[in-house]
Design a protein around this motif. Structure first.
Motif, PDB file in Angstrom:
ATOM      1  N   GLY A 186      10.744   7.908  10.144  1.00 42.65           N
ATOM      2  CA  GLY A 186      10.965   6.994   9.030  1.00 42.65           C
ATOM      3  C   GLY A 186      10.681   7.686   7.712  1.00 42.65           C
ATOM      4  N   PHE A 187      10.523   6.883   6.673  1.00 44.99           N
ATOM      5  CA  PHE A 187      10.248   7.421   5.343  1.00 44.99           C
ATOM      6  C   PHE A 187       9.395   6.420   4.577  1.00 44.99           C
ATOM      7  CE2 PHE A 187      14.512   5.699   5.827  1.00 44.99           C
ATOM      8  CZ  PHE A 187      14.494   4.619   4.961  1.00 44.99           C
ATOM      9  N   ASP A 188       8.717   6.918   3.560  1.00 45.59           N
ATOM     10  CA  ASP A 188       7.787   6.096   2.778  1.00 45.59           C
ATOM     11  C   ASP A 188       8.321   5.779   1.378  1.00 45.59           C
ATOM     12  OD1 ASP A 188       5.419   6.286   4.717  1.00 45.59           O
ATOM     13  OD2 ASP A 188       5.954   8.385   4.382  1.00 45.59           O
ATOM     14  N   THR A 189       9.159   6.656   0.854  1.00 50.77           N
ATOM     15  CA  THR A 189       9.760   6.443  -0.461  1.00 50.77           C
ATOM     16  C   THR A 189      11.228   6.846  -0.393  1.00 50.77           C
ATOM     17  OG1 THR A 189       7.709   6.800  -1.709  1.00 50.77           O
ATOM     18  CG2 THR A 189       9.777   7.174  -2.879  1.00 50.77           C
ATOM     19  N   TRP A 190      12.061   6.008  -0.996  1.00 49.13           N
ATOM     20  CA  TRP A 190      13.499   6.315  -1.074  1.00 49.13           C
ATOM     21  C   TRP A 190      13.866   6.318  -2.545  1.00 49.13           C
ATOM     22  CZ3 TRP A 190      17.265   6.521   3.077  1.00 49.13           C
ATOM     23  CH2 TRP A 190      18.600   6.631   2.645  1.00 49.13           C
TER      24      TRP A 190
ATOM     25  N   GLN B 158      13.748  -0.024   7.041  1.00 48.31           N
ATOM     26  CA  GLN B 158      12.662   0.893   7.354  1.00 48.31           C
ATOM     27  C   GLN B 158      11.461   0.676   6.439  1.00 48.31           C
ATOM     28  OE1 GLN B 158      11.861   3.387   9.591  1.00 48.31           O
ATOM     29  NE2 GLN B 158      13.546   2.546  10.791  1.00 48.31           N
ATOM     30  N   LEU B 159      11.714   0.500   5.141  1.00 46.74           N
ATOM     31  CA  LEU B 159      10.596   0.304   4.207  1.00 46.74           C
ATOM     32  C   LEU B 159       9.843  -0.986   4.505  1.00 46.74           C
ATOM     33  CD1 LEU B 159      12.267   1.458   0.853  1.00 46.74           C
ATOM     34  CD2 LEU B 159      10.505   2.669   2.166  1.00 46.74           C
ATOM     35  N   LYS B 160      10.545  -2.004   4.937  1.00 46.78           N
ATOM     36  CA  LYS B 160       9.863  -3.262   5.272  1.00 46.78           C
ATOM     37  C   LYS B 160       8.944  -3.089   6.479  1.00 46.78           C
ATOM     38  CE  LYS B 160      13.357  -6.515   3.543  1.00 46.78           C
ATOM     39  NZ  LYS B 160      14.338  -7.564   3.934  1.00 46.78           N
TER      40      LYS B 160
ATOM     41  N   ARG C 189       0.854  -1.191   0.000  1.00 44.28           N
ATOM     42  CA  ARG C 189       0.000   0.000   0.000  1.00 44.28           C
ATOM     43  C   ARG C 189       0.889   1.239   0.000  1.00 44.28           C
ATOM     44  NH1 ARG C 189      -3.067  -3.451   3.433  1.00 44.28           N
ATOM     45  NH2 ARG C 189      -5.201  -3.768   2.670  1.00 44.28           N
ATOM     46  N   HIS C 190       0.623   2.112  -0.941  1.00 49.82           N
ATOM     47  CA  HIS C 190       1.372   3.354  -1.040  1.00 49.82           C
ATOM     48  C   HIS C 190       0.505   4.520  -0.567  1.00 49.82           C
ATOM     49  CE1 HIS C 190       3.311   0.703  -4.055  1.00 49.82           C
ATOM     50  NE2 HIS C 190       4.411   1.275  -3.609  1.00 49.82           N
ATOM     51  N   LYS C 191       1.076   5.375   0.248  1.00 54.07           N
ATOM     52  CA  LYS C 191       0.344   6.541   0.732  1.00 54.07           C
ATOM     53  C   LYS C 191       0.239   7.587  -0.373  1.00 54.07           C
ATOM     54  CE  LYS C 191       2.134   6.181   5.484  1.00 54.07           C
ATOM     55  NZ  LYS C 191       2.984   6.881   6.493  1.00 54.07           N
ATOM     56  N   PRO C 192      -0.750   8.470  -0.290  1.00 54.02           N
ATOM     57  CA  PRO C 192      -0.746   9.645  -1.177  1.00 54.02           C
ATOM     58  C   PRO C 192       0.500  10.483  -0.906  1.00 54.02           C
ATOM     59  CG  PRO C 192      -2.859   9.408  -0.037  1.00 54.02           C
ATOM     60  CD  PRO C 192      -1.917   8.445   0.613  1.00 54.02           C
TER      61      PRO C 192
ATOM     62  N   ALA D 254       7.968   2.522  -1.157  1.00 53.07           N
ATOM     63  CA  ALA D 254       8.523   2.410  -2.505  1.00 53.07           C
ATOM     64  C   ALA D 254      10.022   2.668  -2.494  1.00 53.07           C
ATOM     65  CB  ALA D 254       7.836   3.402  -3.441  1.00 53.07           C
ATOM     66  N   LEU D 255      10.735   1.791  -3.179  1.00 50.53           N
ATOM     67  CA  LEU D 255      12.151   2.001  -3.477  1.00 50.53           C
ATOM     68  C   LEU D 255      12.257   2.285  -4.968  1.00 50.53           C
ATOM     69  CD1 LEU D 255      15.180   1.848  -2.600  1.00 50.53           C
ATOM     70  CD2 LEU D 255      15.098  -0.567  -3.278  1.00 50.53           C
ATOM     71  N   ILE D 256      12.847   3.411  -5.318  1.00 41.95           N
ATOM     72  CA  ILE D 256      12.914   3.843  -6.720  1.00 41.95           C
ATOM     73  C   ILE D 256      14.371   4.064  -7.099  1.00 41.95           C
ATOM     74  CG2 ILE D 256      12.195   5.589  -8.387  1.00 41.95           C
ATOM     75  CD1 ILE D 256       9.820   6.183  -6.474  1.00 41.95           C
ATOM     76  N   ASN D 257      14.823   3.303  -8.093  1.00 43.39           N
ATOM     77  CA  ASN D 257      16.204   3.419  -8.566  1.00 43.39           C
ATOM     78  C   ASN D 257      16.224   4.044  -9.952  1.00 43.39           C
ATOM     79  OD1 ASN D 257      17.145   2.234  -6.234  1.00 43.39           O
ATOM     80  ND2 ASN D 257      17.368   0.189  -7.130  1.00 43.39           N
ATOM     81  N   LEU D 258      17.166   4.947 -10.151  1.00 47.86           N
ATOM     82  CA  LEU D 258      17.305   5.603 -11.449  1.00 47.86           C
ATOM     83  C   LEU D 258      18.290   4.817 -12.309  1.00 47.86           C
ATOM     84  CD1 LEU D 258      15.999   8.281 -12.574  1.00 47.86           C
ATOM     85  CD2 LEU D 258      15.667   7.814 -10.141  1.00 47.86           C
ATOM     86  N   GLY D 259      17.725   4.140 -13.299  1.00 51.54           N
ATOM     87  CA  GLY D 259      18.549   3.518 -14.318  1.00 51.54           C
ATOM     88  C   GLY D 259      18.657   4.470 -15.490  1.00 51.54           C
TER      89      GLY D 259
END
Length: 335
Positions: A87-91, A132-134, A4-7, A139-144
């Motif tokens: 904590g944090f919700d998106t990294w 923390q995310l667990k 579940r992702h928060k707004p 969301a974990l977001i990586n820039l490729g």
């Protein structure tokens, strides 16, 4: 386990490489939408100015000086997010840079430094963020890059690092799925984006570096990242041109090899001579604080990316276009 992702307005978002380019565009866009943002980069003065500007505009931001090539720095970044917000919700692992030069000419030291930042920075960011995310989900977001799917000359080790990022990200996603962790893992694959990327690159060429066209607006990447923060897709391409090249690589790799050998070297060299300082930001923070670069090409918005992150709107537009076409045919028939 369901993810579940928060707004965005309820999220705390950590963004590395936030002092310029894509990271800065994402931080400002996230803050405008109500997220609390934690800005990480090596340039402390630029980060402080950016955080102050966001706060002046009614947003909430904190600056944490971070060199992502050092695990201790990344751990301190996560600890500050926990201290400040619980904590944090998106990294967002965004920090990265390049080297313009033929593979045989670039020193081993420079090659290793590029991998320390681009690849190990994402490894450290991911493995430090996951505990923390667990706990919270997120969301974990990586820039490729499109260079995660295909290679091109003059930025050979950059392409290698982006291939490595894709392999790491895909394997990590599988492990988290097997574990049932409530964490989405997204790989963002931008094409050429109008940021200070060429200016921050180490340059071995006699001429100044530039990105090959088509070149897209950094706002497209920021919107893709924030879409991933709320929806957690597996992959997102930014720029229809990049998607076409990636698809072409899969189907007819010899064609993209030929294109790279005959055109890509030329299109990455600007008309003017290289600046005396060719180190860029490989070893020290560069001149930061700006989103846009100085691309000599027309900078466009990506219709493909907008369609990817707005499927409902795209469906409505397609339905409307289909209905209009049908009505036109009916009128033509009566005429």
């Amino acid at each position: 386990m369901q993810i579940r992702h928060k707004p965005l307005r309820e999220q705390v978002i950590v963004i590395t490489g936030a002092s310029s380019g894509i990271g800065l565009a994402t931080a400002r866009a996230a803050a405008r939408r109500g997220a609390r943002v934690i800005l990480a980069a090596r340039n402390g003065a630029a980060l402080d100015d950016i955080a102050h500007d966001i706060q002046e505009r009614g947003g909430e931001a904190r600056a944490v000086v971070t060199d992502v090539s050092r695990r201790a720095d990344v751990e301190a970044l996560a600890a500050e997010a926990v201290r400040a917000y619980g904590g944090f919700d998106t990294w967002v692992n965004n920090a990265g840079l390049s080297i313009f030069g033929r593979l045989e000419e670039v020193s081993d030291e420079d090659h290793r430094r590029l991998f320390d930042v681009n690849f190990w920075g994402i490894v450290y960011g991911s493995t430090v963020a996951l505990p923390q995310l667990k706990k919270r989900g997120g969301a974990l977001i990586n820039l490729g890059s499109i260079a995660s799917d295909l290679a091109f000359p003059i930025q050979g080790m950059y392409c290698a690092s982006k291939h490595a990022i894709k392999g790491f990200t895909d394997a990590l996603r599988m492990e988290l799925q097997e574990e049932g962790a409530p964490v989405s893992v997204t790989l963002i694959k931008p094409a050429s984006i109008d940021t200070p990327f060429p200016e921050h690159a180490r340059n071995y060429m006699a001429r100044a570096p530039k990105l090959p066209p088509p070149v897209y607006d950094p706002a497209d990447v920021a919107e893709a990242i924030l879409y991933a923060a709320e929806h957690g897709p597996r992959d997102l391409y930014v720029g229809g041109g990049g998607k076409v090249m990636s698809s072409l690589r899969k189907r007819v790799p010899s064609v993209t090899d030929w294109m790279g050998a005959t055109a890509m070297s030329r299109t990455q060299k600007a008309a003017g001579p290289a600046k005396p300082d060719r180190d860029g930001a490989l070893y020290a923070a560069g001149r930061d604080g700006t989103v846009r670069g100085a691309s000599p090409h027309h900078v466009m918005r990506s219709t493909y990316t907008q369609a990817s992150i707005n499927p409902v709107l795209t469906g409505i537009l397609l339905a409307g276009a289909t209905a209009a076409a049908a009505a036109l045919l009916r009128r033509s028939g009566r005429a």
